[in-house]
Scaffold this motif. Structure first.
Motif, PDB file in Angstrom:
ATOM      1  N   ARG A 256     -19.111 -43.111 -64.197  1.00  0.00           N
ATOM      2  CA  ARG A 256     -18.256 -42.983 -65.384  1.00  0.00           C
ATOM      3  C   ARG A 256     -18.950 -42.190 -66.491  1.00  0.00           C
ATOM      4  N   LEU A 257     -20.246 -42.419 -66.660  1.00  0.00           N
ATOM      5  CA  LEU A 257     -21.004 -41.727 -67.706  1.00  0.00           C
ATOM      6  C   LEU A 257     -21.016 -40.214 -67.471  1.00  0.00           C
ATOM      7  N   ALA A 258     -20.949 -39.808 -66.232  1.00  0.00           N
ATOM      8  CA  ALA A 258     -20.926 -38.379 -65.890  1.00  0.00           C
ATOM      9  C   ALA A 258     -19.665 -37.689 -66.420  1.00  0.00           C
ATOM     10  N   GLU A 259     -18.672 -38.471 -66.836  1.00  0.00           N
ATOM     11  CA  GLU A 259     -17.417 -37.916 -67.334  1.00  0.00           C
ATOM     12  C   GLU A 259     -17.466 -37.533 -68.811  1.00  0.00           C
ATOM     13  N   VAL A 260     -18.586 -37.777 -69.497  1.00  0.00           N
ATOM     14  CA  VAL A 260     -18.634 -37.496 -70.936  1.00  0.00           C
ATOM     15  C   VAL A 260     -18.832 -36.011 -71.243  1.00  0.00           C
ATOM     16  N   TRP A 261     -19.144 -35.222 -70.230  1.00  0.00           N
ATOM     17  CA  TRP A 261     -19.307 -33.790 -70.430  1.00  0.00           C
ATOM     18  C   TRP A 261     -19.114 -33.084 -69.103  1.00  0.00           C
ATOM     19  N   GLN A 262     -18.546 -31.878 -69.126  1.00  0.00           N
ATOM     20  CA  GLN A 262     -18.264 -31.151 -67.891  1.00  0.00           C
ATOM     21  C   GLN A 262     -19.520 -30.771 -67.130  1.00  0.00           C
ATOM     22  N   GLY A 263     -20.671 -30.716 -67.779  1.00  0.00           N
ATOM     23  CA  GLY A 263     -21.924 -30.354 -67.121  1.00  0.00           C
ATOM     24  C   GLY A 263     -22.789 -31.544 -66.765  1.00  0.00           C
ATOM     25  N   ALA A 264     -22.209 -32.739 -66.747  1.00  0.00           N
ATOM     26  CA  ALA A 264     -23.000 -33.958 -66.512  1.00  0.00           C
ATOM     27  C   ALA A 264     -22.810 -34.536 -65.112  1.00  0.00           C
ATOM     28  N   GLY A 265     -22.335 -33.756 -64.172  1.00  0.00           N
ATOM     29  CA  GLY A 265     -22.095 -34.266 -62.825  1.00  0.00           C
ATOM     30  C   GLY A 265     -23.305 -34.894 -62.171  1.00  0.00           C
TER      31      GLY A 265
END
Length: 169
Positions: free
Chosen positions: A58-67
């Motif tokens: 879920r935390l990876a969804e806070v920015w498009q480059g956080a995959g």
């Protein structure tokens, strides 16, 4: 690893193995962050550590480059005051924290990759942040999936003589 080796081996790592980070290593990284210098020793930061897979996803969804955060073994959220009046000073302090985290991780053979945070509302919800705080950055941690951290002999950097100016430009 020696300090120089950690400095020359550190690189952004965004692909990780499934191996968890031992608690004592994660605590050492966090202790290094806590000890980072700050302007007037204000220590304007807090850290939220996320290790549960669903939380990382879920935390990876806070920015498009956080995959890469979704696949990390742990991610440290760097939390700062929301007051814009402290912006530049706090940003510099957070840069020092980031360097401490990344170099200590490298020293332990753990890769790291940073991420910005675009969706503050989602970050606040996921991390349970108070209204007077923002999630400034994420630092994902994990063991490199591609190759271990070793000093890089020929880094992709501008030449020393192009960067270093002595006495005057």
């Amino acid at each position: 690893m020696e300090t120089w080796d950690a400095l020359t081996a550190r690189r952004n790592v965004r692909a990780y193995t499934d191996e968890p980070i031992p608690a004592e290593h994660l605590d050492r990284i966090l202790e290094a962050a806590r000890r980072a210098p700050s302007s007037r020793n204000t220590q304007p930061w807090d850290f939220v550590v996320v290790t549960e897979r669903e939380g990382l996803r879920r935390l990876a969804e806070v920015w498009q480059g956080a995959g890469h955060v979704a696949h990390s073994a742990a991610t440290i959220a760097l939390v700062a005051p929301a007051r814009e009046s402290e912006g530049e000073r706090v940003q510099y302090d957070l840069g020092q924290v980031t360097a401490h985290i990344m170099l200590t991780a490298t020293d332990l053979g753990i890769g790291s990759g940073h991420s910005a945070v675009g969706d503050q509302a989602l970050a606040r919800e996921l991390l349970g942040l108070p209204e007077d705080r923002v999630c400034a950055y994420l630092i994902a941690l994990g063991y490199p999936a591609d190759r271990p951290l070793r000093p890089i002999r020929n880094p992709n950097r501008r030449a020393f003589d192009d960067v270093v100016h002595r006495e005057r430009w």
